[in-house]
Design an enzyme around this catalytic site. Structure first.
Site, short mmCIF file in Angstrom:
data_model
loop_
_atom_site.label_atom_id
_atom_site.label_comp_id
_atom_site.label_asym_id
_atom_site.label_seq_id
_atom_site.Cartn_x
_atom_site.Cartn_y
_atom_site.Cartn_z
N GLY A 156 36.85 77.41 17.68
CA GLY A 156 37.33 77.05 16.36
C GLY A 156 36.18 77.19 15.37
O GLY A 156 35.32 78.06 15.50
N ARG A 238 33.38 65.75 21.37
CA ARG A 238 33.91 64.43 21.73
C ARG A 238 33.45 64.08 23.14
O ARG A 238 33.48 64.92 24.04
CB ARG A 238 35.44 64.41 21.65
CG ARG A 238 36.00 64.33 20.24
CD ARG A 238 35.74 62.96 19.62
NE ARG A 238 36.34 62.78 18.32
CZ ARG A 238 35.72 62.97 17.16
NH1 ARG A 238 34.46 63.39 17.16
NH2 ARG A 238 36.34 62.72 16.02
N GLU A 267 30.08 53.88 21.82
CA GLU A 267 29.18 54.03 20.68
C GLU A 267 29.13 52.72 19.89
O GLU A 267 30.18 52.18 19.56
CB GLU A 267 29.64 55.18 19.77
CG GLU A 267 29.54 56.53 20.45
CD GLU A 267 29.89 57.71 19.55
OE1 GLU A 267 30.12 57.49 18.33
OE2 GLU A 267 29.93 58.85 20.06
N HIS A 286 25.43 60.47 17.18
CA HIS A 286 26.68 60.93 16.54
C HIS A 286 26.44 61.22 15.05
O HIS A 286 27.13 60.67 14.17
CB HIS A 286 27.79 59.90 16.72
CG HIS A 286 29.17 60.50 16.63
ND1 HIS A 286 30.28 59.98 17.25
CD2 HIS A 286 29.63 61.61 15.98
CE1 HIS A 286 31.34 60.71 17.00
NE2 HIS A 286 30.97 61.71 16.23
N ILE A 287 25.51 62.11 14.80
CA ILE A 287 25.11 62.40 13.41
C ILE A 287 25.16 63.89 13.09
O ILE A 287 24.51 64.34 12.14
CB ILE A 287 23.68 61.88 13.13
CG1 ILE A 287 22.68 62.47 14.14
CG2 ILE A 287 23.64 60.36 13.15
CD1 ILE A 287 21.24 62.34 13.74
#
Length: 319
Positions: A156, A238, A267, A286-287
C-alpha cells in the site's frame, strides 16, 4: 447549521494542542480538548459522553462495541491514523456512526522511519552504542544492504515508498500483498512472489499491512521457521501482525540477526517485557509519523475529515 460538540479525549503527548487547524473547527461548535490520557475506560467514556464527533488524536485509543452503544449523540469519529483496528467498524456502521481515517498522506514519513530502523538493525547501532557507553570497544561485522533482498509484505502507501527507498540503495526488492498488480510491480521496480518464497529468500522483511482478521499473526512460529537464518525483521505497522511469543523464540535461538520495531502488543511496552532483553533489537515508541511535518499532516487530515462530514460530504470513510 446546529452547533455540535467535538471532543478530543486525550491529546497526550501533544499533537493537535496549539495547532491552527483546530481553530478551523470553531465555527462548527464547541471544542473540548483533553490534554491528558484518560486514566481509565470510565474516565474516557465520561469525557465523550455528550460528543457528536470524537477526534482520535492517537490511534491507540480504542472504541469497542460496548462503548459505542453508550454514546447516543455520537455521529462521527475522525481518526488521526491510517489504521482502523481500534474501532469496532462493523458496529459503528450498524449504528450509523461515520468513521474516517488518514489515508496515504504520511506514508513517506512512516516509510522513512522504517527504513531508518532497518539501517539501525543492519548496522548494529543499539549494540555498538551500548558497548561504547559502557567503555567497551568491540568492533563487529555489520550488514551491507546493497545487493541484499528486501521483502515487503504489503504494498500500500508506506510499502510502496519503502520499495523505492530499498531500490535507491541497490537492494533487490520483492513483495507479497493480498492484491498484487502488474502495473504496481512495474512502477515500483519490484517482483511479486508467493508468501513463503518471500520469507525464505529475504534478507530483510518489512511489514506494511493493515491489521485485519486475515493479517493478524501473519508471522507466527511456522513463518519464522521459513525465514533465512540471520534475516532482519522490521515492523512499523501493527504489533498484531506478529505472534510476539514466536518472535521472542526466534530471537532466543538467534535465528534472526536483527529486529526493528515501532509497535508493540502492549503500549507503553512494560519494563519487564522480554523483548527488552535482546541486544539485537532496535526499538522506537510508536513514533513513525511523529515528526513536525507528520503531525501537521495528521492534524490537517483529521480536521478536514471532520469538516467534510459536517458539510454533508464525508471523506476517507471506512465505516
Amino acid at each position: 447549521m446546529n452547533k455540535v460538540k467535538l471532543v478530543i479525549p486525550g491529546d497526550d503527548p501533544p499533537q493537535i494542542t496549539g495547532s491552527p487547524h483546530l481553530d478551523r473547527l470553531k465555527p462548527y461548535g464547541d471544542i473540548v480538548l483533553h490534554t491528558t490520557k484518560p486514566p481509565s475506560s470510565s474516565a474516557k467514556m465520561e469525557r465523550v459522553q455528550e460528543a457528536d464527533i470524537i477526534i482520535n488524536c492517537y490511534g491507540g485509543t480504542p472504541w469497542s462495541k460496548h462503548e459505542l452503544q453508550q454514546l447516543p449523540n455520537l455521529k462521527m469519529i475522525s481518526l488521526s491514523s491510517v489504521g482502523t483496528d481500534m474501532i469496532d467498524l462493523e458496529h459503528a456502521r450498524e449504528m450509523g456512526i461515520v468513521v474516517s481515517n488518514v489515508r496515504g498522506e504520511t506514508a513517506p514519513i512512516i516509510a522513512e522511519h522504517m527504513f531508518g530502523l532497518m539501517l539501525g538493525a543492519a548496522k548494529r547501532c543499539t549494540i555498538h552504542t551500548s558497548q561504547i557507553k559502557s567503555g567497551e570497544w568491540e568492533p563487529r561485522d555489520n550488514i551491507y544492504l546493497h545487493g541484499k533482498t528486501l521483502g515487503i509484505i504489503g504494498t500500500g502507501n508506506s510499502g510502496s515508498v519503502m520499495a523505492k527507498l530499498g531500490n535507491a540503495i541497490g537492494m533487490n526488492v520483492i513483495a507479497w500483498t493480498f492484491h498484487p498488480s502488474k502495473d504496481k510491480e512495474h512502477k515500483l521496480n519490484l517482483k511479486y512472489v508467493e508468501f513463503n518464497e518471500l520469507l525464505s529468500t529475504s534478507d530483510v522483511i518489512s511489514l506494511h499491512l493493515k491489521l485485519t482478521k486475515e493479517s493478524r499473526n501473519i508471522l507466527a512460529s511456522q513463518q519464522f521457521a521459513l525465514m533465512k537464518p540471520g534475516a532482519i525483521l522490521v515492523n512499523g505497522a501493527r504489533a498484531g501482525l506478529i505472534d510476539t511469543n514466536a518472535l521472542i523464540n526466534a530471537l532466543k535461538t538467534n535465528h534472526l540477526s536483527g529486529v526493528a520495531l515501532d509497535v508493540y502488543d502492549r503500549e507503553p511496552i512494560p519494563p519487564n517485557h522480554e523483548l527488552l532483553t535482546f541486544n539485537q533489537v532496535v526499538l522506537t515508541p510508536h513514533i513513525a509519523d511523529q515528526t513536525p511535518e507528520g503531525r501537521e499532516i495528521l492534524n490537517k487530515c483529521v480536521v478536514d475529515n471532520a469538516i467534510a462530514f459536517l458539510n454533508g460530504t464525508p471523506e476517507n470513510v471506512v465505516a
